[in-house]
Design an enzyme around this catalytic site. Structure first.
Site, mmCIF file in Angstrom:
data_model
loop_
_atom_site.group_PDB
_atom_site.id
_atom_site.type_symbol
_atom_site.label_atom_id
_atom_site.label_comp_id
_atom_site.label_asym_id
_atom_site.label_seq_id
_atom_site.Cartn_x
_atom_site.Cartn_y
_atom_site.Cartn_z
ATOM 1 N N GLY A 122 0.795 -1.166 0.035
ATOM 2 C CA GLY A 122 -0.194 -0.056 0.016
ATOM 3 C C GLY A 122 0.961 1.365 0.001
ATOM 4 N N ALA A 276 21.411 -8.910 15.501
ATOM 5 C CA ALA A 276 20.132 -8.322 16.432
ATOM 6 C C ALA A 276 20.755 -6.874 17.187
ATOM 7 C CB ALA A 276 19.929 -9.181 17.543
ATOM 8 N N HIS A 451 -1.495 -17.546 48.612
ATOM 9 C CA HIS A 451 -0.567 -18.534 49.294
ATOM 10 C C HIS A 451 -0.597 -19.825 48.951
ATOM 11 C CE1 HIS A 451 2.663 -19.611 51.831
ATOM 12 N NE2 HIS A 451 1.961 -20.716 52.243
HETATM 13 P P1 FAD Z 1 4.760 -4.960 12.175
HETATM 14 O O1 FAD Z 1 4.170 -6.403 13.035
HETATM 15 O O2 FAD Z 1 6.209 -5.082 11.842
HETATM 16 O O3 FAD Z 1 3.702 -5.389 11.111
HETATM 17 C C1 FAD Z 1 3.998 -4.430 10.205
HETATM 18 C C2 FAD Z 1 3.182 -5.138 8.832
HETATM 19 O O4 FAD Z 1 3.091 -4.255 7.568
HETATM 20 C C3 FAD Z 1 3.834 -6.052 8.080
HETATM 21 O O5 FAD Z 1 2.885 -7.350 7.641
HETATM 22 C C4 FAD Z 1 4.411 -5.474 6.638
HETATM 23 O O6 FAD Z 1 4.618 -6.584 5.825
HETATM 24 C C5 FAD Z 1 3.255 -4.691 6.558
HETATM 25 N N1 FAD Z 1 3.647 -3.587 5.676
HETATM 26 C C6 FAD Z 1 4.552 -2.746 5.747
HETATM 27 N N2 FAD Z 1 4.626 -1.586 4.888
HETATM 28 C C7 FAD Z 1 3.523 -2.002 3.963
HETATM 29 C C8 FAD Z 1 3.015 -1.570 2.815
HETATM 30 N N3 FAD Z 1 3.454 -0.388 2.393
HETATM 31 N N4 FAD Z 1 1.848 -1.957 2.279
HETATM 32 C C9 FAD Z 1 1.359 -3.143 2.865
HETATM 33 N N5 FAD Z 1 1.841 -3.760 3.982
HETATM 34 C C10 FAD Z 1 3.013 -3.302 4.501
HETATM 35 N N6 FAD Z 1 7.046 -7.523 20.831
HETATM 36 C C11 FAD Z 1 6.473 -7.836 21.996
HETATM 37 O O7 FAD Z 1 5.591 -6.988 22.414
HETATM 38 N N7 FAD Z 1 6.535 -9.199 22.703
HETATM 39 C C12 FAD Z 1 7.069 -10.000 22.207
HETATM 40 O O8 FAD Z 1 7.581 -11.135 22.812
HETATM 41 C C13 FAD Z 1 8.220 -9.699 21.142
HETATM 42 N N8 FAD Z 1 9.054 -10.654 20.615
HETATM 43 C C14 FAD Z 1 9.624 -10.258 19.223
HETATM 44 C C15 FAD Z 1 10.609 -11.505 18.863
HETATM 45 C C16 FAD Z 1 11.400 -10.938 17.657
HETATM 46 C C17 FAD Z 1 12.141 -12.227 17.268
HETATM 47 C C18 FAD Z 1 10.970 -9.785 16.903
HETATM 48 C C19 FAD Z 1 11.748 -9.466 15.785
HETATM 49 C C20 FAD Z 1 10.050 -8.790 17.529
HETATM 50 C C21 FAD Z 1 9.267 -9.161 18.624
HETATM 51 N N9 FAD Z 1 8.610 -8.174 19.325
HETATM 52 C C22 FAD Z 1 7.955 -8.379 20.394
HETATM 53 C C23 FAD Z 1 8.411 -6.937 18.617
HETATM 54 C C24 FAD Z 1 7.110 -6.947 17.750
HETATM 55 O O9 FAD Z 1 7.172 -8.033 16.711
HETATM 56 C C25 FAD Z 1 6.721 -5.562 17.168
HETATM 57 O O10 FAD Z 1 6.619 -4.466 18.239
HETATM 58 C C26 FAD Z 1 5.487 -5.485 16.286
HETATM 59 O O11 FAD Z 1 5.449 -6.658 15.506
HETATM 60 C C27 FAD Z 1 5.121 -4.225 15.526
HETATM 61 O O12 FAD Z 1 3.781 -4.057 15.410
HETATM 62 P P2 FAD Z 1 3.448 -3.347 14.349
HETATM 63 O O13 FAD Z 1 2.080 -3.701 13.799
HETATM 64 O O14 FAD Z 1 3.813 -1.893 14.268
HETATM 65 O O15 FAD Z 1 4.312 -3.687 12.912
HETATM 66 P P1 AMP Z 2 17.908 -3.827 20.780
HETATM 67 O O1 AMP Z 2 17.940 -2.411 20.174
HETATM 68 O O2 AMP Z 2 17.228 -3.799 22.215
HETATM 69 O O3 AMP Z 2 17.516 -5.089 19.845
HETATM 70 O O4 AMP Z 2 19.477 -4.054 21.048
HETATM 71 C C1 AMP Z 2 20.338 -3.921 20.094
HETATM 72 C C2 AMP Z 2 21.804 -3.767 20.786
HETATM 73 O O5 AMP Z 2 22.843 -4.067 19.751
HETATM 74 C C3 AMP Z 2 22.164 -2.670 21.647
HETATM 75 O O6 AMP Z 2 22.559 -2.725 22.919
HETATM 76 C C4 AMP Z 2 23.596 -1.928 20.678
HETATM 77 O O7 AMP Z 2 24.317 -1.490 21.746
HETATM 78 C C5 AMP Z 2 23.904 -3.307 20.209
HETATM 79 N N1 AMP Z 2 24.673 -3.072 19.001
HETATM 80 C C6 AMP Z 2 24.712 -2.294 18.064
HETATM 81 N N2 AMP Z 2 25.556 -2.121 17.135
HETATM 82 C C7 AMP Z 2 26.875 -2.994 17.541
HETATM 83 C C8 AMP Z 2 27.846 -3.555 17.136
HETATM 84 N N3 AMP Z 2 28.481 -3.139 15.856
HETATM 85 N N4 AMP Z 2 28.562 -4.435 17.782
HETATM 86 C C9 AMP Z 2 27.980 -4.993 19.037
HETATM 87 N N5 AMP Z 2 26.690 -4.609 19.637
HETATM 88 C C10 AMP Z 2 26.073 -3.445 18.774
#
Ligand code: FAD
Ligand code: AMP
Length: 474
Positions: A122, A276, A451
């Site tokens: 979109g 990450a 408890h």
């Molecule tokens: P997103 O989930 O990123 O969704 C955005 C969507 O929009 C996607 O499907 C994308 O394809 C779509 N999109 C983007 N641009 C367009 C476009 N122009 N047109 C159509 N579609 C589009 N958060 C927690 O709270 N608890 C957790 O345990 C947690 N664990 C996580 C573990 C991992 C490994 C990662 C990577 C993230 C985790 N997060 C967690 C963070 C969480 O996933 C995000 O904060 C959350 O998904 C954000 O939601 P959102 O809807 O803003 O975006």
């Molecule tokens: P978060 O934003 O919580 O997912 O954490 C990402 C982490 O990656 C932060 O704590 C950063 O300090 C760390 N980070 C970013 N760049 C580097 C790098 N080049 N080497 C090691 N750690 C990094």
């Protein structure tokens, strides 16, 4: 113009799909456009969270925890098995099934609530029109009175360690490894690095986490971070602080790393490297040049306290805007915006958004850390209580960590609650309710807690603010 809606949501992650459902509940004719393609090549609703984030990571964390318990923790209960092993196809397949169940569930919720889904990319055009480009290149334009931008975030890529999907991977890659790597390097000791590093460490990978900052989990309370680091190291994770990755070279199915710390440059070779280092708002191709929607210096969509972009009828929520990048924060913004659009009193309080890290022990907090309060010059008092003195935690053989309650020194109002230990991902909800109701430590101290439960640690920590905890010296 094929159709006219009251609301179009771009993005079906936890921010966007929740906004769409709430808008439809309120009687608004709603569409939701999403471009995410699942593992089967078909549209998969739910965004990062359901496809490659919250849900699959928790599935793998739980499976790996079962295995780790079997091999490391159950012997203390007098239970042991010989030759415990993990079938990787089942391990990954279970996670995939859960993802499919939940992404499919959003489709059903859309049907039940009469949200019209569109599959494609979109783009917001001037005048609240949205151009949708399908995977096959086909284009259509729909329009609405209100457009909610919920395009989420993507992993930050380091220019000298570009993702190749094989040896250098992001979160999606780390959730789909089909053989336990012998050596896994993780760059960044943030939430994602710690959770996914833990998964593979529990299955036997030798995991080294490099973190550029000198403090471990600098965003968390430092008492909590100290306990967590010690426990993670006991589990076999190697965590190097003040260690900045400067080079990563893929050589013959290995990755040769160079990192720098206070003693100079060091080398490390790993089989896979998970980068990450944080996530950035994803807005590529989202906005036509003349929409008037602004991005800040970090590429996030600029919004006011009501998630409004300043352009008539255009709102933005979730990871694409300021505030913590957490699913529940985006979802609550989605509900609030739908309610504001419908003329109701939406509500979102970013000060009480809970943070949870689903490691072992779990880490959870809400509100301010001691460091933040010190910097702001706010007078405070503290109460703590260790899980070692909680009967239920000892019975579970998980008597690790503590609860720490921070209250205003004069008014006793709760300012922050910080936890590390068993089940704290659930315990934090009590603190959030108390803080949202502007409660005091005394309020928590006067509530009856069952408890024996882990929640008694919250009760005792609140009592300890006033130096009257029962089961420890004050
Ligand atoms: P997103 O989930 O990123 O969704 C955005 C969507 O929009 C996607 O499907 C994308 O394809 C779509 N999109 C983007 N641009 C367009 C476009 N122009 N047109 C159509 N579609 C589009 N958060 C927690 O709270 N608890 C957790 O345990 C947690 N664990 C996580 C573990 C991992 C490994 C990662 C990577 C993230 C985790 N997060 C967690 C963070 C969480 O996933 C995000 O904060 C959350 O998904 C954000 O939601 P959102 O809807 O803003 O975006
Ligand atoms: P978060 O934003 O919580 O997912 O954490 C990402 C982490 O990656 C932060 O704590 C950063 O300090 C760390 N980070 C970013 N760049 C580097 C790098 N080049 N080497 C090691 N750690 C990094």
């Amino acid at each position: 113009m094929s159709d006219k809606f009251d609301v179009i949501v771009i993005g079906a992650g936890p921010a966007g799909y929740v906004a769409a459902i709430r808008a439809a509940q309120l009687g608004l004719k709603t569409a939701c456009v999403d471009a995410f393609v699942g593992k089967d090549g078909k549209q998969a609703l739910g965004g990062t969270c359901l496809n490659v984030g919250c849900i699959p990571s928790k599935a793998l964390l739980d499976s790996s925890k079962q295995y780790f318990n079997l091999t490391h923790n159950l012997p203390a209960h007098g239970i042991s098995v010989e030759n415990a092993k993990v079938d990787m196809a089942t391990f990954i397949g279970r996670k995939d099934k859960i993802v499919k169940q939940f992404t499919g569930g959003i489709g059903q919720l859309f049907k039940a609530n009469k949200v019209t889904p569109f599959f494609g990319k979109g783009k917001l055009l001037k005048g609240n029109n949205v151009e949708i480009t399908g995977n096959d290149g086909s284009k259509q334009t729909i329009s609405a009175t209100n457009v909610i931008l919920a395009s989420g975030s993507v992993p930050i890529e380091l220019p000298f360690a570009k993702f190749d999907g094989k040896n250098i991977i992001d979160n999606a890659g780390a959730l789909d490894i089909n053989e336990v790597p012998k050596r896994l390097g993780v760059i960044g000791a943030g939430v994602i690095g710690l959770e996914l590093g833990s998964v593979w460490n529990r299955l036997g990978a030798q995991v080294t986490i490099l973190e550029a900052l000198p403090d471990f989990l600098a965003v968390a309370d430092q008492d909590v971070a100290k306990v967590a680091k010690k426990e993670f190291e006991k589990q076999g994770l190697t965590i190097k602080l003040g260690a900045k990755l400067t080079k990563a070279e893929v050589k013959k199915n290995e990755v040769a790393l160079t990192y720098e710390d206070k003693d100079g440059a060091h080398e490390l070779t790993v089989d896979k490297l998970l980068v990450a280092v944080g996530r950035r708002a994803y807005t590529e191709g989202l906005l036509a040049d003349d929409t008037g929607v602004k991005l800040d210096e970090r590429g996030r969509i600029v919004v006011d306290e009501h998630n409004h972009t300043g352009v008539d009828g255009v709102w933005a929520i979730g990871d694409a805007v300021r505030g913590p990048m957490l699913a529940h924060k985006g979802s609550e913004e989605g509900v609030a915006v739908a309610e504001w659009i419908a003329g109701k009193a939406g509500h979102i309080n970013l000060d009480t958004v809970p943070w949870v890290i689903y490691t072992e022990p779990e880490i959870a907090w809400a509100g301010k850390t001691e460091k933040e309060l010190k910097e702001a010059g706010v007078p405070y008092k503290i109460g703590t209580f260790p899980f070692a003195a909680i009967g239920r935690a000892v019975a579970m053989n998980e008597a690790i960590g503590q609860v720490k309650v921070i209250a205003h020194a004069e008014t006793d109002r709760l300012l922050g609650v910080h936890m590390v230990g068993p089940g704290v991902s659930e315990l934090i909800a009590e603190a959030v309710v108390a803080m949202e109701f502007k409660g005091s430590a005394e309020d928590l101290a006067r509530i009856v807690h069952a408890h024996p439960t882990l929640s008694e640690a919250v009760h005792e920590a609140a009592l300890s603010v006033d130096k009257r905890a029962i089961h420890k010296g004050n």
